[in-house]
Structures are given as C-alpha cells and as structure tokens.
Scaffold this motif. Sequence first.
Motif, PDB file in Angstrom:
ATOM      1  N   THR A 703      36.170  42.826  44.003  1.00  0.00           N
ATOM      2  CA  THR A 703      35.130  41.894  43.570  1.00  0.00           C
ATOM      3  C   THR A 703      34.318  41.425  44.757  1.00  0.00           C
ATOM      4  OG1 THR A 703      36.651  40.056  43.746  1.00  0.00           O
ATOM      5  CG2 THR A 703      36.503  41.149  41.606  1.00  0.00           C
ATOM      6  N   LEU A 706      33.096  35.484  46.716  1.00  0.00           N
ATOM      7  CA  LEU A 706      32.340  34.380  46.145  1.00  0.00           C
ATOM      8  C   LEU A 706      32.849  33.022  46.651  1.00  0.00           C
ATOM      9  CD1 LEU A 706      32.103  35.581  42.420  1.00  0.00           C
ATOM     10  CD2 LEU A 706      30.367  35.725  44.193  1.00  0.00           C
ATOM     11  N   ASP A 714      29.464  28.878  37.579  1.00  0.00           N
ATOM     12  CA  ASP A 714      29.020  30.215  37.961  1.00  0.00           C
ATOM     13  C   ASP A 714      30.213  31.095  38.299  1.00  0.00           C
ATOM     14  OD1 ASP A 714      26.690  32.011  38.775  1.00  0.00           O
ATOM     15  OD2 ASP A 714      27.896  31.938  40.617  1.00  0.00           O
ATOM     16  N   HIS A 717      31.768  32.292  35.028  1.00  0.00           N
ATOM     17  CA  HIS A 717      30.953  33.318  34.379  1.00  0.00           C
ATOM     18  C   HIS A 717      31.054  34.649  35.105  1.00  0.00           C
ATOM     19  CE1 HIS A 717      29.063  31.075  31.182  1.00  0.00           C
ATOM     20  NE2 HIS A 717      28.744  30.084  32.024  1.00  0.00           N
ATOM     21  N   ARG A 718      31.097  34.621  36.400  1.00  0.00           N
ATOM     22  CA  ARG A 718      31.208  35.878  37.151  1.00  0.00           C
ATOM     23  C   ARG A 718      32.587  36.506  36.964  1.00  0.00           C
ATOM     24  NH1 ARG A 718      27.163  37.244  40.457  1.00  0.00           N
ATOM     25  NH2 ARG A 718      25.498  35.693  40.772  1.00  0.00           N
ATOM     26  N   ARG A 719      33.630  35.654  36.917  1.00  0.00           N
ATOM     27  CA  ARG A 719      34.966  36.195  36.668  1.00  0.00           C
ATOM     28  C   ARG A 719      35.036  36.826  35.264  1.00  0.00           C
ATOM     29  NH1 ARG A 719      36.001  36.751  41.077  1.00  0.00           N
ATOM     30  NH2 ARG A 719      37.581  35.776  42.385  1.00  0.00           N
ATOM     31  N   LYS A 721      32.538  38.138  33.636  1.00  0.00           N
ATOM     32  CA  LYS A 721      31.797  39.402  33.677  1.00  0.00           C
ATOM     33  C   LYS A 721      32.614  40.500  34.326  1.00  0.00           C
ATOM     34  CE  LYS A 721      27.362  41.338  35.107  1.00  0.00           C
ATOM     35  NZ  LYS A 721      26.065  41.070  35.767  1.00  0.00           N
ATOM     36  N   GLU A 722      33.366  40.160  35.400  1.00  0.00           N
ATOM     37  CA  GLU A 722      34.193  41.169  36.073  1.00  0.00           C
ATOM     38  C   GLU A 722      35.307  41.651  35.159  1.00  0.00           C
ATOM     39  OE1 GLU A 722      35.548  39.547  39.710  1.00  0.00           O
ATOM     40  OE2 GLU A 722      33.544  39.439  40.626  1.00  0.00           O
TER      41      GLU A 722
END
Length: 789
Positions: A703, A706, A714, A717-719, A721-722
């Motif tokens: 990843t 971050l 945020d 949300h990124r986790r 998405k991953e």
Amino acid sequence: MRTYYCLSLFIWTYMSHIVDAIPLQEKANSDLPSKRVVDLTKDDGKILHRTKRGWMWNQFFLLEEYTGTDTQYVGKLHTDQDKGDGNLKYILTGDGAGSLFVIDENTGDIHAAKKLDREEKSLYILRAKAIDRKTGRQVEPESEFIIKIHDINDNEPKFTKDLYTASVPEMSGVGTSVIQVTATDADDANYGNSAKVVYSILQGQPYFSVDPESGIIKTALPDMSRENKEQYQVVIQAKDMGGQMGGLSGTTTVNITLTDVNNNPPRFPQSTYQFNSPESVPLGTHLGRIKANDPDVGENAEMEYSIAEGDGADMFDVITDQDTQEGIITVKQNLDFENKMLYTLRVDASNTHPDPRFLHLGPFKDTAVVKIAVEDVDEPPVFSKLFYLIEVDEDVKEGSIIGQVTAYDPDAMNNLIKYSIDRHTDMDRIFSIHSENGSIFTLKPLDRESSPWHNITITATEINNSKQSSHIPVFIRILDINDHAPEFAMYYETFVCENAKPGQLIQTVSVMDKDDPPRGHKFFFEPVPEFPLNPNFTIVDNKDNTAGIMTRKDGYSRNKMSTYLLPILIFDNDYPIQSSTGTLTIRVCACDHQGNMQSCNAEALVLAAGLSTGALIAILLCVVILLVLVVLFAALKRQRKKEPLIISKDDVRDNIVTYNDEGGGEEDTQAFDIGTLRNPEAREDSKLRRDVMPETIFQIRRTVPLWENIDVQDFIHRRLKENDSDPSAPPYDSLATYAYEGNDSIADSLSSLESLTADCNQDYDYLSDWGPRFKKLADMYGGDDSDRD
C-alpha cells in the motif's frame, strides 16, 4: 554613194578615239598601211614573225530607227592586197552578220538590212576577212571591228509606279515634304538631252507643288484641315529634252491623304440634359448617357467625362464608354426623395490626348448641365448599421438581453416596424428577438467551446406592408469564461528503474484546457494537499505549462511496491481559478545500466533467477501439496455444521458474516488489525492470509505510505478502497469498526470500547456545550441512566 562615203569618213574619225578599247582593232589614220613586226617565240624555240597588215577599212557608227526605203549604208572594207581584179572575196561574221548586216563580197561594202533600236542593243561586234578566190587562203588575218548604234530621242520618261499613295498630317506648314516620285528615260543620257527629265504638276494645285529636278512633292498651302477635305489626287508629269518643246513625257497619279491631328476640342450638341431616377435604385445604376462630338478621329477623338465640384458630385458618378465615347451617369450613393428631389450636375468632357502644338487654339474641353429628378417610392426599412457585432459571455443566463438592432422607415409615412429572426440561421433556437424594440435575448445556455460564433439574420418588416422588409446580419461572438479545469493532455503511464538514483527525470507531463484566455494559458503543478510531501517522487513545475516527475529516493523494489499512483494537482491562473487532479501511473521495472527497461512483471524475478531442474521439481511438489491441502480444507468445510452467528458484547471487533458464505467465520482473525487502527504509524507489513490460498507467492501488494496524513476519514476510505481491490481479500463480507480518533486530541476518547474498561462512571455533561452537532451524543451519554440502559 558619195554622201555615204563622206559620212563613213566622219564616223571613222570619231571612232579613232575609242578603238584602243577594242582588242583586235588597229588605228588607221590614213589610207597608207602601217608596218609592225612582232617576234613571238613558241615553246619549241621557233621565232614567229608577224607580217604587215594590209587592211584598208573604217570604223562604223549607225543611227537607230532608220526609216528610209533603201538599206542603210554602214561602211566599206578594203585591203591593199585588193588589186581591183575581183580576185579577193570579203567575208563578214559576228553579231548580226548575214541578217542585220550584209556585205558585198566583191567590193567590201556593208549595209544594214533592218531597222535597229539602240535600246535593244547599242553595240555590235563583227569580224572580217579577205580570201583569195583561187587559192582559198586568207590574204590578211581576220580582224574585229565595231558597229555602234547612235541614239535618237525615241523613248518617253516612265515612272517607277503608275499610282503613288502618300499621307501628310493636317495643319502642316508650307513646304512639308510628302513623297518623292521618280521617272526614268531609256534613251542615252550621255548623248544630248534625250534622257534629261524635268517634273511638273498637272493637277493638285494650289495645295501641292513638285520640285522639277528631284520630283519631291511638297505642301503649298498652310493649315490644310482634314475635317474640310481629307483626300487629294495629284498628277505629276515627267518630260525629257530638259522640258523643251518637242520632248517626250509621261505622267503618274499620287493619292495624298491628310492624317488627323488633335486640333479640335470636344463639343456637346446641347447644353442641358434631363434624367429621372427612382430613389430606390441600387448603387451603380445607369441613369442615362451623354455624348460630346469631336471631329477628330482615332485617339485624337478619345475623351473622358467628369463631374465638376458642386451639387450632386458626391451622389452621382460618370464613367466613359470607350467604345462609343459616351458619358454614362451612374448612382454613387443612395438617393432619398425626402431629403432632396432635384440635383444639378456640371459634366465636363475633355480630350485624353491633347496636342501641345494646338493648345493655343483654346481649352480642349466642354461643359454641359445635367439635371436629375428623384422620384418617390415606398422603401423598405433601413437598419442603422450595415451589420451588427455582439459580444456576450458564455455564462450569461437564459433570457438575458445581449444586444439590440434598430431600423426605421425612410418614407415620409414612417410606418411601424416589427423584428424577427430568420430561423434558417438559428436552427437550434438559441436566440430570440423582441418584435417591437429589436432586443435580442438568449433562450438556451451558451458554450464557447462548442460554438464560439453564432451568425443570425434579423428581418425588419413594415407592419402595414409586409412586402417591404430588410435583412441584416448579426454576428454574435461568445466570450470565454474560465469554466473548464485543465487536465492531462493524454493518459500518462511511465516506469521507474529499480536502480534509479535521486533526481532522475522519469516523465514530463503536459496539460490542455478547453478555455481560451486572452492572455494565453498558464498552468501550475503541485502535489495534492492530502499528500504534500511524497517520499518517492518530486513534482517539478517547468514554468512552461509542463511538469517533470523526478525520483526522490535511491532505488525502488518491485517486491515491495510494483506500481505507484502519483496524484498531481493542476490549476490555471485565470479567474475563477480552475483545478483538477491528474494521476500518473508509475511502474517499477528492471533496467540495464543505460536505463533501458527490460521487464516490469513480478514473474520476471523467477525467470531471471535461472533455477535448476531440482529446484523446479521441488517447487512443483510444493504446488501439488498446496493444492491437496486446499481440496481437503474445502471438503472439511462442507462437512462442518453451520453454527449460529453469536456476537459477544465484550468483543471489541464487530464482524458481520453473510449466512451462506464459504468463509472462515469467526475464526477469521485477519480481517483487520486493531493495533494498526489504533496506531497507523506502527503498522506491520502485510501478511498473507492463513485461510486463503494466495494466487502467487511472489505478487505481494504494497500500500501507499499514508502515515503523513492524520485524517482518519480519508484513511478509512483509502483502506476500504485497497481492500476492495485486493485479490487476496477473504471471500466473505467483513465489517470493521475503527475507533482511532487521531493523535494529540484535546478531547478524551468517546469510544464505547474504552468505556467498558473504566471502573467508574464518566461525566458527559460537557457534550451539551459542544453545539447542536453533538446534541444526539449528549442525549445518549448525558442522562443518568444511559450507562445502565
């Protein structure tokens, strides 16, 4: 016979002066022969002796055109060898011997048998010899003599042409040469005046004269006018004998033409011309023709017409018809009956090629008055402009007025006018117009990027007479508003070498913008605010609307991260500022020492290792064993009874598992890591799932770091998405509840997870002071029975 003998003696005396020019002729000054001896040596050495010549004869001269009845006696041949006994015989040979000239072979007398003409032949060469009749031998060598024909005046002068043609400019002075005539006489010019020619004029006086000796014809009167008389016929006589009486003469005719010169100015046959014209005639219309007369011809009669300064000079024009030499009156500007009904013009006609020699005769131009009466007609409306140009911003609201056109009725009645748009020029009905005042307004939104220009036609029509209408073009220019954000000019995907050094340029990106600012485009490139500092790459703004992507660290590893997504913030400098975020995909690849890409796939690591046969067999066995384990594991799961999903209140994790999936159930402890949630900076490397067979043991997804960002929303949300894009994620739905609230919070944790571990009740009354957003939370925890409930 005595008379002829005396004449022969005279001729002989005369011919004695020219006989030296005759090769074989000897001079004889008396009847006694002369004796000459000439020694000639031949090639054989013998010496030849020329004996004494014994000829007794004369040289002869004969008049031409003898008209007597008897033959004309020429002369007598005689030699001293002739004893008078008739023993010798005379023979004559040469020009005309036997035909024109005959000889008495006994006496040697020569006569002319025919009339001779000197003009045909003036000289005859003959040969004479004396032969002994008994022996047939010549008593004298053959001798040559001449008979010359004496000329008489029997030929008249003849001109070289029967008819001469000449020309001379009119208005020429006295003595101007016109032409030279020439006459010739066939008589002998060296004998008397038979060939002396004198010229005289028989016809053509008093206009012309001729020089008596040279034959040059000249003008005899001054200022002869071609307009009065153009053609003259002159008769010239040539007379021989010096022009004396009795001489012969010949005549010829000379036709003389007076050529034109510009000695006459143009003149109008009348002083005033009248024309009528409707006020509605278009520009350039021919109203009428006028013509001035010029008696000259050719270019001397060419003229041009012009309008003198004054009334109507700016309203009308006159052009010259080169074929007819007429002046054509045309309309130069629009006529208006209500403004002026009558125009009076002064038109001049002047020669275009005046002759400076005749300028003293006066001005070579004339003037006439032209009156033009304007007639009233019903005219269509007239717009205030020839065309309209309207500029409007593309963000104008629908229904906004963007411009106005105006028209009026030029007639005295001043009828009302209505306006309309020709829909053939506005098929999409984007615009409309107020029928009374001509205001143009929009019906639909405008977009400069799709249609920067709109060309429509407006019609103005009289209300009382719909046939009277006018049209005007209206050009609408849509002005640009900065309503589009810049974006990448293309999709960018590049690579970085594993052995890259810091500061290496790996990609240059450029952008495009649909807008068109008046000062040109100016773009800026920055990292996105969420990640202001990227540890892997640096964005360098080149200040030329491009940006360079530079490496920031020393070396990259495909094992740790095979692909980087670099977000770039792009914004312009127009108002309002527009921005967008473009993502650059960067793949980590293996390169040679020159930086040339060799491979970017993770499988290449295995192929590049050069495994031996034993290693490949071992790997194959491991794969087979893993497959057997997977099959067994799947069989055991089918046999296992499904247990009800029990969620403990004491469990800090909230797991919701679908009721008919094949997942790991509550035994799945890899769904999330609570330690990572509580402290992202202390996160561990990704671990493989124990309950799911990975697709490959080498493709490990890393990843993007971050930990620089403290925004939990945020982060979550990124986790999420991953996990959604991770192929190694479990095959069931997992709901993870995160309790991390960030570092250094001024407020204590509100999580119910930690509240369970507290030994005493907490005071939540301060939540009521935080505002309406925390009212719901204050109601939940602020009551006395909230904990018990």
